[in-house]
Write a protein that holds these residues in place. Sequence first.
Motif, PDB file in Angstrom:
ATOM      1  N   ARG A 119       0.879  -1.036   0.238  1.00 58.74           N
ATOM      2  CA  ARG A 119      -0.228  -0.080  -0.003  1.00 58.74           C
ATOM      3  C   ARG A 119       0.764   1.087   0.230  1.00 58.74           C
ATOM      4  N   ILE A 120       1.730   1.303   0.915  1.00 51.96           N
ATOM      5  CA  ILE A 120       2.872   2.345   0.751  1.00 51.96           C
ATOM      6  C   ILE A 120       3.341   2.438  -0.321  1.00 51.96           C
ATOM      7  N   THR A 121       4.028   1.510  -0.999  1.00 51.55           N
ATOM      8  CA  THR A 121       4.667   1.526  -2.307  1.00 51.55           C
ATOM      9  C   THR A 121       3.898   2.024  -3.289  1.00 51.55           C
ATOM     10  N   ALA A 122       2.584   1.692  -3.399  1.00 53.36           N
ATOM     11  CA  ALA A 122       1.580   2.345  -4.371  1.00 53.36           C
ATOM     12  C   ALA A 122       0.984   3.791  -4.108  1.00 53.36           C
ATOM     13  N   ALA A 135       8.538   1.763  -8.096  1.00 60.08           N
ATOM     14  CA  ALA A 135       9.319   1.645  -7.131  1.00 60.08           C
ATOM     15  C   ALA A 135      10.278   0.182  -7.366  1.00 60.08           C
ATOM     16  N   PHE A 136      11.546   0.395  -7.756  1.00 57.90           N
ATOM     17  CA  PHE A 136      12.321  -0.645  -7.940  1.00 57.90           C
ATOM     18  C   PHE A 136      12.856  -1.411  -6.643  1.00 57.90           C
ATOM     19  N   ARG A 137      13.314  -2.790  -6.789  1.00 62.02           N
ATOM     20  CA  ARG A 137      13.700  -3.382  -5.641  1.00 62.02           C
ATOM     21  C   ARG A 137      14.483  -2.609  -4.867  1.00 62.02           C
ATOM     22  N   ARG A 138      15.526  -2.057  -5.201  1.00 62.61           N
ATOM     23  CA  ARG A 138      16.611  -1.625  -4.585  1.00 62.61           C
ATOM     24  C   ARG A 138      16.545   0.044  -4.444  1.00 62.61           C
ATOM     25  N   SER A 139      15.385   0.630  -5.064  1.00 59.89           N
ATOM     26  CA  SER A 139      15.090   2.035  -5.112  1.00 59.89           C
ATOM     27  C   SER A 139      15.016   2.563  -3.610  1.00 59.89           C
ATOM     28  N   VAL A 140      15.002   3.940  -3.534  1.00 58.14           N
ATOM     29  CA  VAL A 140      15.149   4.650  -2.260  1.00 58.14           C
ATOM     30  C   VAL A 140      13.519   4.428  -1.796  1.00 58.14           C
ATOM     31  N   LYS A 141      12.627   4.509  -3.062  1.00 55.99           N
ATOM     32  CA  LYS A 141      11.040   4.167  -2.657  1.00 55.99           C
ATOM     33  C   LYS A 141      10.754   3.035  -2.053  1.00 55.99           C
ATOM     34  N   SER A 142      11.350   1.720  -2.384  1.00 55.59           N
ATOM     35  CA  SER A 142      11.260   0.666  -1.981  1.00 55.59           C
ATOM     36  C   SER A 142      11.768   0.382  -0.455  1.00 55.59           C
ATOM     37  N   LYS A 143      12.817   1.094  -0.146  1.00 53.43           N
ATOM     38  CA  LYS A 143      13.119   0.835   1.190  1.00 53.43           C
ATOM     39  C   LYS A 143      12.445   1.801   2.180  1.00 53.43           C
ATOM     40  N   ALA A 199       9.505   2.518   1.885  1.00 54.53           N
ATOM     41  CA  ALA A 199       8.092   1.719   1.992  1.00 54.53           C
ATOM     42  C   ALA A 199       8.337   0.866   3.112  1.00 54.53           C
ATOM     43  N   THR A 200       9.247  -0.052   2.918  1.00 56.53           N
ATOM     44  CA  THR A 200       9.398  -1.314   3.740  1.00 56.53           C
ATOM     45  C   THR A 200       9.881  -0.783   5.324  1.00 56.53           C
ATOM     46  N   SER A 201      10.594   0.297   5.746  1.00 55.17           N
ATOM     47  CA  SER A 201      10.671   0.759   6.847  1.00 55.17           C
ATOM     48  C   SER A 201       9.386   1.246   7.695  1.00 55.17           C
ATOM     49  N   ALA A 258       6.343   0.494   6.660  1.00 49.71           N
ATOM     50  CA  ALA A 258       5.472  -0.595   6.819  1.00 49.71           C
ATOM     51  C   ALA A 258       5.676  -1.426   7.980  1.00 49.71           C
ATOM     52  N   GLY A 259       7.019  -1.483   8.502  1.00 53.76           N
ATOM     53  CA  GLY A 259       7.417  -2.232   9.823  1.00 53.76           C
ATOM     54  C   GLY A 259       6.903  -1.455  10.929  1.00 53.76           C
ATOM     55  N   ALA A 260       7.187  -0.149  10.953  1.00 57.48           N
ATOM     56  CA  ALA A 260       6.540   0.696  11.899  1.00 57.48           C
ATOM     57  C   ALA A 260       5.178   0.924  11.954  1.00 57.48           C
ATOM     58  N   VAL A 261       4.462   0.679  11.022  1.00 58.10           N
ATOM     59  CA  VAL A 261       2.922   0.918  10.942  1.00 58.10           C
ATOM     60  C   VAL A 261       2.423  -0.625  11.582  1.00 58.10           C
ATOM     61  N   HIS A 262       3.116  -1.626  11.058  1.00 59.27           N
ATOM     62  CA  HIS A 262       2.555  -3.109  11.512  1.00 59.27           C
ATOM     63  C   HIS A 262       2.689  -3.161  12.961  1.00 59.27           C
ATOM     64  N   GLY A 263       4.000  -2.674  13.541  1.00 54.84           N
ATOM     65  CA  GLY A 263       4.183  -2.552  14.963  1.00 54.84           C
ATOM     66  C   GLY A 263       3.121  -1.915  15.597  1.00 54.84           C
TER      67      GLY A 263
END
Length: 357
Positions: free
Chosen positions: A14-17, A27-35, A37-39, A41-46
């Motif tokens: 959702r964040i990536t979109a 958002a490519f795999r190693r792009s800034v946007k991908s990283k 979004a992952t970060s 997502a981890g905070a929101v999931h917590g």
Amino acid sequence: MPFLRPSLKDIADRITADLDSRMGGAAFRRSVKSKLATSLAGAVHGLYGYLDYLARQINPATATDQYLRLWCVVWNILPREAVIAKGQATFTGNPGAAVPTGTLLTRSDGEPFRVVTGVTLASGTAIADIEAVNAGQAGNTEAAVLLQMPSPIEGIQADATVNSGGITGGVEAENDDSLRDRLLLRIRKPARGGNGDDYVRWAREVPGVDRAWCYPNKMGLGTVSLTFTASDMNNPIPDADLVTAVTERIDAVRPVAMKERYVYAPVAHPQTITITNLKPDTPEVRSTIEAELKDLFYREAKPEDGNGQGVVPISLVREAISVASGETDHDLVSPVDDIRPAEGAMATYGGVTWQTA
């Protein structure tokens, strides 16, 4: 419709979109946007996890830890505290030698004990009251076990022997499941000035009591009969001290109009389970089966009231064996039918007999 907590991957997608829609481009795999979004997502999931935890605490049926105890404060339910095991031990040595109060002793596994009241050896031996240093069941010790003094005392042998009564009475602090059960009993069945549920609740307030059953008018009009089990899976039948403690608690709160009360321990009806053709027949599988059966009788067995309350269905015995970790097949030799103890008795775990071809 229940709220469905999104998974970590769903949140990241959702964040990536959202970033793609606002910033443009994939958002490519190693792009800034991908990283990023992952970060996020981890905070929101917590945060979702913490909100899920808090949601369970606002209902007494699912509350845990300090929140469960706050609910108990509202309903005036006091958690049962851990109890220290107590008993006696015999010291030997030279006549006139003394064992001071507070002398430390240790069991072979390191469990510590102390002398409650000092004694003097009048004729080479003396019996001293001792207690466990730590509260809980770990202090319970069988008779004839040797306790050793880490620091020797002049004229006293290093080992003391636990007397015939053993060191008993050690009880663990009440766990969340038991406390929650008592809380829900209080909420669902409010106090009625001395009805059957009140007696069950009063009995379960005593440290060391697990379950309780009340039988109004069983011994005549205006009488109350109460029986209960101890919170010790290895020995659920209450001892005389626990029966006395429950009796004293009942006498302190029971209505004055009650004609007579009878507080007693159920009679043990040990059940030996015989099993053959166990697959795989290993010490580990045998141990897990024994643990499951012991838990079954501790959890499900009840005193027989004359109306079938104490029956333990044979299906539960088979189920306990089958759910044991590692077990794939077995034949149950005995019992062959539902377990039916006599009135006033309660089925208890009596061990397993293993038959081999």
